[in-house]
Design a protein around this motif. Structure first.
Motif, PDB file in Angstrom:
ATOM      1  N   ALA A 251       0.818  -1.179   0.000  1.00 31.40           N
ATOM      2  CA  ALA A 251       0.000   0.000   0.000  1.00 31.40           C
ATOM      3  C   ALA A 251       0.879   1.267   0.000  1.00 31.40           C
ATOM      4  O   ALA A 251       0.495   2.273  -0.575  1.00 31.40           O
ATOM      5  N   LEU A 252       2.025   1.181   0.628  1.00 33.77           N
ATOM      6  CA  LEU A 252       2.912   2.346   0.694  1.00 33.77           C
ATOM      7  C   LEU A 252       3.401   2.747  -0.697  1.00 33.77           C
ATOM      8  O   LEU A 252       3.438   3.936  -1.038  1.00 33.77           O
ATOM      9  N   PHE A 253       3.736   1.761  -1.524  1.00 33.75           N
ATOM     10  CA  PHE A 253       4.217   2.068  -2.870  1.00 33.75           C
ATOM     11  C   PHE A 253       3.131   2.772  -3.686  1.00 33.75           C
ATOM     12  O   PHE A 253       3.413   3.711  -4.426  1.00 33.75           O
ATOM     13  N   LEU A 254       1.892   2.308  -3.576  1.00 34.92           N
ATOM     14  CA  LEU A 254       0.817   2.938  -4.335  1.00 34.92           C
ATOM     15  C   LEU A 254       0.562   4.359  -3.849  1.00 34.92           C
ATOM     16  O   LEU A 254       0.282   5.254  -4.642  1.00 34.92           O
ATOM     17  N   VAL A 255       0.671   4.581  -2.549  1.00 37.95           N
ATOM     18  CA  VAL A 255       0.506   5.934  -2.022  1.00 37.95           C
ATOM     19  C   VAL A 255       1.633   6.836  -2.527  1.00 37.95           C
ATOM     20  O   VAL A 255       1.403   7.985  -2.901  1.00 37.95           O
ATOM     21  N   LEU A 256       2.852   6.311  -2.583  1.00 38.42           N
ATOM     22  CA  LEU A 256       3.986   7.095  -3.081  1.00 38.42           C
ATOM     23  C   LEU A 256       3.912   7.344  -4.586  1.00 38.42           C
ATOM     24  O   LEU A 256       4.504   8.290  -5.095  1.00 38.42           O
ATOM     25  N   SER A 257       3.185   6.501  -5.304  1.00 40.64           N
ATOM     26  CA  SER A 257       3.089   6.677  -6.750  1.00 40.64           C
ATOM     27  C   SER A 257       2.146   7.815  -7.130  1.00 40.64           C
ATOM     28  O   SER A 257       2.281   8.402  -8.205  1.00 40.64           O
ATOM     29  N   ILE A 258       1.199   8.149  -6.268  1.00 40.78           N
ATOM     30  CA  ILE A 258       0.215   9.183  -6.607  1.00 40.78           C
ATOM     31  C   ILE A 258       0.874  10.535  -6.885  1.00 40.78           C
ATOM     32  O   ILE A 258       0.598  11.151  -7.925  1.00 40.78           O
ATOM     33  N   PRO A 259       1.774  11.044  -6.015  1.00 36.42           N
ATOM     34  CA  PRO A 259       2.399  12.341  -6.332  1.00 36.42           C
ATOM     35  C   PRO A 259       3.225  12.319  -7.618  1.00 36.42           C
ATOM     36  O   PRO A 259       3.245  13.303  -8.367  1.00 36.42           O
ATOM     37  N   SER A 260       3.887  11.203  -7.891  1.00 33.52           N
ATOM     38  CA  SER A 260       4.709  11.158  -9.105  1.00 33.52           C
ATOM     39  C   SER A 260       3.854  11.167 -10.360  1.00 33.52           C
ATOM     40  O   SER A 260       4.227  11.768 -11.363  1.00 33.52           O
ATOM     41  N   VAL A 261       2.691  10.528 -10.313  1.00 35.73           N
ATOM     42  CA  VAL A 261       1.800  10.556 -11.481  1.00 35.73           C
ATOM     43  C   VAL A 261       1.202  11.947 -11.653  1.00 35.73           C
ATOM     44  O   VAL A 261       1.126  12.468 -12.771  1.00 35.73           O
TER      45      VAL A 261
ATOM     46  N   PHE B  59       6.910   2.672  -8.755  1.00 38.90           N
ATOM     47  CA  PHE B  59       5.962   2.568  -7.656  1.00 38.90           C
ATOM     48  C   PHE B  59       4.639   1.935  -8.068  1.00 38.90           C
ATOM     49  O   PHE B  59       3.917   1.407  -7.231  1.00 38.90           O
ATOM     50  N   VAL B  60       4.282   1.998  -9.338  1.00 41.75           N
ATOM     51  CA  VAL B  60       3.042   1.374  -9.802  1.00 41.75           C
ATOM     52  C   VAL B  60       3.296  -0.073 -10.209  1.00 41.75           C
ATOM     53  O   VAL B  60       2.549  -0.982  -9.831  1.00 41.75           O
ATOM     54  N   GLY B  61       4.343  -0.319 -10.987  1.00 40.08           N
ATOM     55  CA  GLY B  61       4.598  -1.662 -11.514  1.00 40.08           C
ATOM     56  C   GLY B  61       5.056  -2.657 -10.478  1.00 40.08           C
ATOM     57  O   GLY B  61       4.701  -3.840 -10.546  1.00 40.08           O
ATOM     58  N   GLY B  62       5.842  -2.215  -9.510  1.00 42.93           N
ATOM     59  CA  GLY B  62       6.341  -3.135  -8.485  1.00 42.93           C
ATOM     60  C   GLY B  62       5.234  -3.820  -7.711  1.00 42.93           C
ATOM     61  O   GLY B  62       5.159  -5.062  -7.673  1.00 42.93           O
ATOM     62  N   PRO B  63       4.313  -3.068  -7.098  1.00 43.00           N
ATOM     63  CA  PRO B  63       3.225  -3.719  -6.360  1.00 43.00           C
ATOM     64  C   PRO B  63       2.320  -4.560  -7.243  1.00 43.00           C
ATOM     65  O   PRO B  63       1.833  -5.602  -6.817  1.00 43.00           O
ATOM     66  N   THR B  64       2.110  -4.119  -8.471  1.00 45.88           N
ATOM     67  CA  THR B  64       1.254  -4.885  -9.371  1.00 45.88           C
ATOM     68  C   THR B  64       1.823  -6.279  -9.602  1.00 45.88           C
ATOM     69  O   THR B  64       1.109  -7.278  -9.516  1.00 45.88           O
ATOM     70  N   ASN B  65       3.107  -6.350  -9.892  1.00 46.22           N
ATOM     71  CA  ASN B  65       3.743  -7.651 -10.120  1.00 46.22           C
ATOM     72  C   ASN B  65       3.793  -8.488  -8.852  1.00 46.22           C
ATOM     73  O   ASN B  65       3.583  -9.706  -8.895  1.00 46.22           O
TER      74      ASN B  65
ATOM     75  N   SER C 230       0.139  -9.904  -8.019  1.00 37.83           N
ATOM     76  CA  SER C 230      -0.290 -11.004  -8.890  1.00 37.83           C
ATOM     77  C   SER C 230       0.538 -12.258  -8.650  1.00 37.83           C
ATOM     78  O   SER C 230       0.016 -13.374  -8.668  1.00 37.83           O
ATOM     79  N   THR C 231       1.832 -12.102  -8.386  1.00 36.16           N
ATOM     80  CA  THR C 231       2.678 -13.268  -8.095  1.00 36.16           C
ATOM     81  C   THR C 231       2.282 -13.917  -6.784  1.00 36.16           C
ATOM     82  O   THR C 231       2.197 -15.149  -6.691  1.00 36.16           O
ATOM     83  N   ALA C 232       2.025 -13.109  -5.765  1.00 39.29           N
ATOM     84  CA  ALA C 232       1.628 -13.670  -4.467  1.00 39.29           C
ATOM     85  C   ALA C 232       0.282 -14.383  -4.559  1.00 39.29           C
ATOM     86  O   ALA C 232       0.098 -15.460  -3.968  1.00 39.29           O
ATOM     87  N   MET C 233      -0.644 -13.814  -5.327  1.00 41.42           N
ATOM     88  CA  MET C 233      -1.949 -14.463  -5.487  1.00 41.42           C
ATOM     89  C   MET C 233      -1.814 -15.790  -6.222  1.00 41.42           C
ATOM     90  O   MET C 233      -2.409 -16.791  -5.813  1.00 41.42           O
ATOM     91  N   ALA C 234      -1.029 -15.809  -7.284  1.00 35.25           N
ATOM     92  CA  ALA C 234      -0.852 -17.051  -8.044  1.00 35.25           C
ATOM     93  C   ALA C 234      -0.161 -18.115  -7.194  1.00 35.25           C
ATOM     94  O   ALA C 234      -0.530 -19.298  -7.240  1.00 35.25           O
TER      95      ALA C 234
END
Length: 107
Positions: free
Chosen positions: A1-11, A35-41, A44-48
C-alpha cells in the motif's frame, strides 16, 4: 500500500509536462513506473503462488498455469480499459489523463 501511495504524487507531477527538463521528466516517469509496476507484479505473483499451493491443484502444472493466466489476464483487461478511457478523455483535455491515473491509484 505504501508504494501505491507514493506513486500518486509522481503521477500527478507528470501533469505539469516538464518536457523542457528532460532528465527530471524521465526521472518522474521512472519513479511512477517503479511505484506502480512493483506492487502490481508482487500482488499477482503472491496471489498465483497462494492459489497454486491449494491442495486441490497442488502438483498439477496445468492448473497452476491456468490460475496464473487468469490472474494476469484480469490485470491486462483492466489496463486495456484504462488505455481506452485515457485516449477517450485526451480528446477533450489531455491534462485530465494524469488526473484519471492518479485517481485510479488513489482508489
Amino acid at each position: 500500500a505504501l508504494f501505491l501511495v507514493l506513486s500518486i504524487p509522481s503521477v500527478f507531477a507528470l501533469y505539469f509536462k516538464l518536457n523542457q527538463y528532460v532528465v527530471l521528466y524521465g526521472f518522474l516517469c521512472f519513479v511512477a513506473g517503479f511505484f506502480v509496476g512493483g506492487p502490481t507484479n508482487l500482488i499477482s505473483t503472491a496471489m498465483a503462488t497462494d492459489i497454486g499451493n491449494k491442495q486441490e491443484i497442488k502438483g498439477n502444472p496445468a492448473s497452476i498455469s491456468t490460475v496464473s493466466g487468469i490472474i494476469d489476464g484480469t490485470g491486462s483487461i483492466g489496463a486495456a480499459i484504462t488505455d481506452y478511457v485515457a485516449a477517450w478523455i485526451s480528446d477533450w483535455n489531455h491534462a485530465l489523463v494524469y488526473g484519471l491515473l492518479g485517481l485510479q491509484l488513489f482508489i
